[in-house]
Design a protein around this motif. Structure first.
Motif, PDB file in Angstrom:
ATOM      1  N   UNK A  62      37.687  22.877 115.066  1.00 31.86           N
ATOM      2  CA  UNK A  62      38.561  24.572 115.450  1.00 31.86           C
ATOM      3  C   UNK A  62      38.955  24.169 116.949  1.00 31.86           C
ATOM      4  N   UNK A  63      38.373  23.792 117.760  1.00 27.93           N
ATOM      5  CA  UNK A  63      38.789  23.734 119.139  1.00 27.93           C
ATOM      6  C   UNK A  63      39.854  22.932 119.356  1.00 27.93           C
ATOM      7  N   UNK A  64      39.954  21.565 118.821  1.00 28.48           N
ATOM      8  CA  UNK A  64      41.015  20.674 118.877  1.00 28.48           C
ATOM      9  C   UNK A  64      42.300  21.538 118.191  1.00 28.48           C
ATOM     10  N   UNK A  65      41.962  21.842 117.216  1.00 28.36           N
ATOM     11  CA  UNK A  65      43.153  22.497 116.710  1.00 28.36           C
ATOM     12  C   UNK A  65      43.807  23.669 117.642  1.00 28.36           C
ATOM     13  N   UNK A  66      42.945  24.514 118.218  1.00 24.81           N
ATOM     14  CA  UNK A  66      43.236  25.546 118.969  1.00 24.81           C
ATOM     15  C   UNK A  66      43.888  24.965 120.283  1.00 24.81           C
ATOM     16  N   UNK A  67      43.544  23.698 120.674  1.00 20.35           N
ATOM     17  CA  UNK A  67      44.037  23.177 121.955  1.00 20.35           C
ATOM     18  C   UNK A  67      45.589  22.672 121.577  1.00 20.35           C
ATOM     19  N   UNK A  68      45.880  22.477 120.302  1.00 18.42           N
ATOM     20  CA  UNK A  68      47.252  21.971 119.866  1.00 18.42           C
ATOM     21  C   UNK A  68      48.195  23.167 119.804  1.00 18.42           C
ATOM     22  N   UNK A 117      38.582  30.932 118.425  1.00 18.84           N
ATOM     23  CA  UNK A 117      37.998  30.744 119.695  1.00 18.84           C
ATOM     24  C   UNK A 117      36.357  31.048 119.100  1.00 18.84           C
ATOM     25  N   UNK A 118      36.188  32.342 118.639  1.00 21.35           N
ATOM     26  CA  UNK A 118      34.980  33.140 118.470  1.00 21.35           C
ATOM     27  C   UNK A 118      34.427  32.320 117.250  1.00 21.35           C
ATOM     28  N   UNK A 119      35.208  32.016 116.342  1.00 20.19           N
ATOM     29  CA  UNK A 119      34.785  31.026 115.203  1.00 20.19           C
ATOM     30  C   UNK A 119      34.212  29.564 115.857  1.00 20.19           C
ATOM     31  N   UNK A 120      34.772  29.032 116.600  1.00 15.13           N
ATOM     32  CA  UNK A 120      34.017  27.747 117.307  1.00 15.13           C
ATOM     33  C   UNK A 120      32.986  27.980 118.069  1.00 15.13           C
ATOM     34  N   UNK A 121      33.016  28.948 118.798  1.00 15.59           N
ATOM     35  CA  UNK A 121      31.944  29.386 119.692  1.00 15.59           C
ATOM     36  C   UNK A 121      30.661  29.583 118.539  1.00 15.59           C
ATOM     37  N   UNK A 122      30.873  30.398 117.494  1.00 17.94           N
ATOM     38  CA  UNK A 122      29.728  30.587 116.650  1.00 17.94           C
ATOM     39  C   UNK A 122      29.317  29.574 116.177  1.00 17.94           C
ATOM     40  N   UNK A 148      39.957  22.326 132.545  1.00 21.65           N
ATOM     41  CA  UNK A 148      39.563  23.700 132.602  1.00 21.65           C
ATOM     42  C   UNK A 148      39.450  24.439 133.978  1.00 21.65           C
ATOM     43  N   UNK A 149      39.129  23.508 134.946  1.00 19.09           N
ATOM     44  CA  UNK A 149      39.165  23.995 136.425  1.00 19.09           C
ATOM     45  C   UNK A 149      40.488  24.144 137.025  1.00 19.09           C
ATOM     46  N   UNK A 150      41.224  23.052 136.535  1.00 16.99           N
ATOM     47  CA  UNK A 150      42.768  23.104 137.117  1.00 16.99           C
ATOM     48  C   UNK A 150      43.733  24.407 136.456  1.00 16.99           C
ATOM     49  N   UNK A 151      43.342  24.584 135.209  1.00 15.80           N
ATOM     50  CA  UNK A 151      43.878  25.917 134.442  1.00 15.80           C
ATOM     51  C   UNK A 151      43.340  27.272 135.385  1.00 15.80           C
ATOM     52  N   UNK A 152      42.097  27.278 135.537  1.00 19.47           N
ATOM     53  CA  UNK A 152      41.504  28.403 136.211  1.00 19.47           C
ATOM     54  C   UNK A 152      41.981  28.588 137.574  1.00 19.47           C
ATOM     55  N   UNK A 163      44.679  31.031 130.985  1.00 22.29           N
ATOM     56  CA  UNK A 163      43.154  31.225 130.855  1.00 22.29           C
ATOM     57  C   UNK A 163      42.488  30.728 129.433  1.00 22.29           C
ATOM     58  N   UNK A 164      43.431  31.179 128.685  1.00 22.39           N
ATOM     59  CA  UNK A 164      43.161  30.479 127.314  1.00 22.39           C
ATOM     60  C   UNK A 164      42.885  29.260 126.986  1.00 22.39           C
ATOM     61  N   UNK A 165      43.547  28.255 127.824  1.00 19.83           N
ATOM     62  CA  UNK A 165      43.336  26.893 127.894  1.00 19.83           C
ATOM     63  C   UNK A 165      42.172  26.533 128.607  1.00 19.83           C
ATOM     64  N   UNK A 166      41.819  27.354 129.773  1.00 19.06           N
ATOM     65  CA  UNK A 166      40.925  26.916 130.523  1.00 19.06           C
ATOM     66  C   UNK A 166      39.408  27.294 129.793  1.00 19.06           C
ATOM     67  N   UNK A 167      39.349  28.639 128.917  1.00 22.00           N
ATOM     68  CA  UNK A 167      38.350  28.974 128.088  1.00 22.00           C
ATOM     69  C   UNK A 167      37.779  28.009 126.946  1.00 22.00           C
ATOM     70  N   UNK A 168      38.737  27.626 126.280  1.00 18.68           N
ATOM     71  CA  UNK A 168      38.940  26.587 125.197  1.00 18.68           C
ATOM     72  C   UNK A 168      38.273  25.265 125.848  1.00 18.68           C
ATOM     73  N   UNK A 169      39.001  24.809 126.866  1.00 20.70           N
ATOM     74  CA  UNK A 169      38.651  23.326 126.944  1.00 20.70           C
ATOM     75  C   UNK A 169      37.072  23.470 127.811  1.00 20.70           C
ATOM     76  N   UNK A 170      36.913  24.614 128.374  1.00 21.18           N
ATOM     77  CA  UNK A 170      35.360  24.545 128.987  1.00 21.18           C
ATOM     78  C   UNK A 170      34.256  24.608 127.869  1.00 21.18           C
ATOM     79  N   UNK A 171      34.504  25.531 126.835  1.00 18.32           N
ATOM     80  CA  UNK A 171      33.810  25.953 125.850  1.00 18.32           C
ATOM     81  C   UNK A 171      33.840  24.305 125.054  1.00 18.32           C
ATOM     82  N   UNK A 172      34.742  23.786 124.782  1.00 13.76           N
ATOM     83  CA  UNK A 172      34.686  22.396 123.995  1.00 13.76           C
ATOM     84  C   UNK A 172      33.984  21.374 124.575  1.00 13.76           C
ATOM     85  N   UNK A 173      33.885  21.560 126.035  1.00  9.68           N
ATOM     86  CA  UNK A 173      33.218  20.576 126.927  1.00  9.68           C
ATOM     87  C   UNK A 173      31.930  20.526 126.416  1.00  9.68           C
TER      88      UNK A 173
END
Length: 543
Positions: A213-219, A195-200, A255-259, A226-236
């Motif tokens: 990175x984020x699509x692989x993470x979502x797989x 996650x932090x690799x993708x964010x950086x 992300x909102x549904x997962x939150x 919570x991790x799903x919500x953070x990942x999809x929100x950042x990917x957006x």
């Protein structure tokens, strides 16, 4: 590089196909609305989980410091994205317990929990002051990585909050420097490393690499809600920057549904979703979701979220008012048009009603004349039927009586001739024998038998119709060789039109009282009212 781009293309294509089928925006918005409606249920489950942890804490001895530390840590973790005040309170108790234990690593972990709460609430100065007091010398790699990631997040969030061309780039550089230190310490297969690799990479402007990175993470199948919500929100954020709002909207809805399902109140997903929907012109959903974002920000106590919401909320409400005014103008215009049309329709209805009333009057006159004509025709038909029936009865009985009279004349002639002969020869005993040989009773019976034959010829179903007026046990059962009995014969005479009891009595050779008794007894047994019995008899028709 080509392989990476191909992977991104395939992932994006798969996502696009899903978005056009079952994961279309309207479909997902409906799912989000359902999740919002069910949010009290998710929050209740969260509170039940927290209550269990609090129950465990209350049963823990105040002298059992390691257990207290574990319980405070669990409660802090449960509250950290749910409610700031409670998370901060348990983080302070966690820190106090760590100080009592005297373990530097636990003290550091507790301080990081406290700083996470401060940063999540948007308290940037307090977060930085606390972070500056932390010393990570000789700390385990995991705590050092958590520290560097938290400092990196601090500068990233501060840059996003300022969002200017002067301070934000400097904050981003500092955040990236700390994030590099964190990535050197995180295990490469962990969620935090990916996650932090993708964010950086996003902050560094390397969006294609971040997409991979984020699509692989979502797989990954092991992501928590919570991790799903953070990942999809950042990917957006990448798709927003790339000018692909529809894809970003789909990601933010997920992300909102997962939150909601994880009872996460410290979230930006539904707020960012409301912004995108507002820009697309979907003011209704934007207003609805910004209200949820306000509720979550207030519930959690996130100060920076309240500031962000206060900036977009007036725009959305202003757009709602503008659209209401437009709709009001349209409504007034259409109301005027509708009123004019209504008046025209009313005038037309009045004209039509007058014509209809005239037609109804003419139709009523015609109908009344027709009804009268039909009644007259019906009376004429009934009269003709009665006349035809009377003629038929008359013809039958005239023929019958001519034959009967002819036979009677023959018998009288033979009797007269025989009587004259006997008298001429003065055979007085033979005269007496001849007179005595005349059986009047038999003649009467023969007369009635002939009447019965003629009557049943005219009314062959009379007995059946007569019996229909009685219960089964009261129906007439005729004897062998018996055509009619006295009961039926009385009403047969009535059907022939002989209603006077005196005439019926003379024909049947009974007294009037006897006839009355017969009639009363028969009517009392019938299943129809007494005063209607003879009417039913008269309705039996000839053949």
């Amino acid at each position: 590089m080509q392989t990476r781009m191909l992977s991104i293309t395939l992932l994006a294509l798969t996502f696009s196909l899903n978005a056009r089928s079952q994961d279309s925006i309207p479909f997902l918005l409906n799912r989000l609305d359902q999740a919002i409606e069910a949010s009290p249920r998710y929050d209740s489950a969260k509170l039940r989980e927290i209550e269990k942890l609090r129950t465990i804490l209350t049963t823990t001895s105040t002298t059992d410091l390691p257990s207290l530390y574990t319980n405070f840590s669990a409660l802090c973790e449960a509250y950290k994205v749910f409610n700031y005040d409670s998370a901060f309170s348990y983080a302070r108790q966690l820190q106090a317990t760590a100080l009592r234990i005297g373990d530097p690593n636990r003290i550091l972990a507790a301080r990081l929990r406290l700083d996470f709460c401060l940063l999540s609430a948007g308290m940037f100065k307090e977060t930085l002051d606390s972070l500056h007091k932390i010393r990570i010398d000789n700390a385990p790699d995991s705590l050092q990585a958590e520290y560097y990631a938290l400092v990196g997040r601090y500068y990233y969030d501060l840059g996003d909050f300022d969002n200017d061309g002067y301070n934000t780039p400097d904050y981003t550089r500092k955040g990236t420097s700390y994030m590099d230190s964190a990535l050197n310490l995180y295990p490469k297969g962990s969620f935090n490393y990916a996650y932090y690799t993708g964010l950086r990479q996003i902050k560094a402007g390397e969006r294609p690499r971040a997409l991979t990175v984020f699509w692989q993470l979502l797989g990954r199948p092991d992501l928590t809600l919570h991790q799903l919500a953070v990942t999809t929100s950042t990917l957006s954020d990448i798709y927003i920057t790339n000018g692909q709002p529809d894809t970003a909207i789909v990601l933010l809805i997920r992300a909102a549904i997962a939150d909601i399902q994880s009872s996460t109140k410290e979230t930006a997903a539904i707020f960012n979703l409301a912004q995108l929907l507002y820009k697309k012109g979907d003011v209704h959903n934007a207003s609805s979701y910004i209200e949820v974002a306000i509720h979550d920000a207030i519930f959690y106590g996130a100060r920076q979220r309240k500031v962000q919401v206060s900036a977009i909320l007036p725009l959305i409400e202003g757009e709602k008012i503008s659209r209401v005014e437009e709709q009001k103008t349209i409504f007034v215009t259409w109301s005027i048009i509708a009123t004019i049309l209504l008046l025209a329709v009313i005038a037309l209805v009045i004209v039509v009603l007058r014509q209809v009333n005239r037609l109804k009057t003419a139709q009523r006159i015609i109908t009344e004349a027709h009804v009268k004509e039909q009644a007259a025709n019906q009376r004429l038909i009934e009269a003709n039927n009665k006349l035809s029936e009377a003629n038929k009865i008359k013809e039958e009985y005239i023929g019958y009586f001519f034959n009967a009279d002819s036979e009677s004349f023959d018998k009288i002639g033979q009797f007269k001739k025989a009587l004259e002969q006997k008298i001429a020869y003065r055979k007085w005993d033979d005269v007496i024998t001849l007179v005595n040989s005349t059986n009047l009773k038999k003649e009467k019976e023969e007369l009635l038998l002939n009447f019965d034959k003629v009557f049943l010829k005219l009314f062959p179903d009379f007995i059946q119709r007569y019996n229909d007026l009685f219960r089964e046990e009261d129906k007439i059962q005729l004897k062998d060789n018996e055509l009619l009995n006295t009961d039926i014969r009385i009403f047969a005479l009535i059907r022939m039109g002989i209603h006077e009891n005196e005439k019926i009595a003379r024909i049947l050779d009974y007294s009037v009282n006897t006839i009355n008794t017969y009639k009363t007894r028969i009517k009392n047994k019938s299943i129809v009212p007494n005063d209607e019995f003879e009417q039913h008899i008269m309705e039996i028709r000839t053949v």
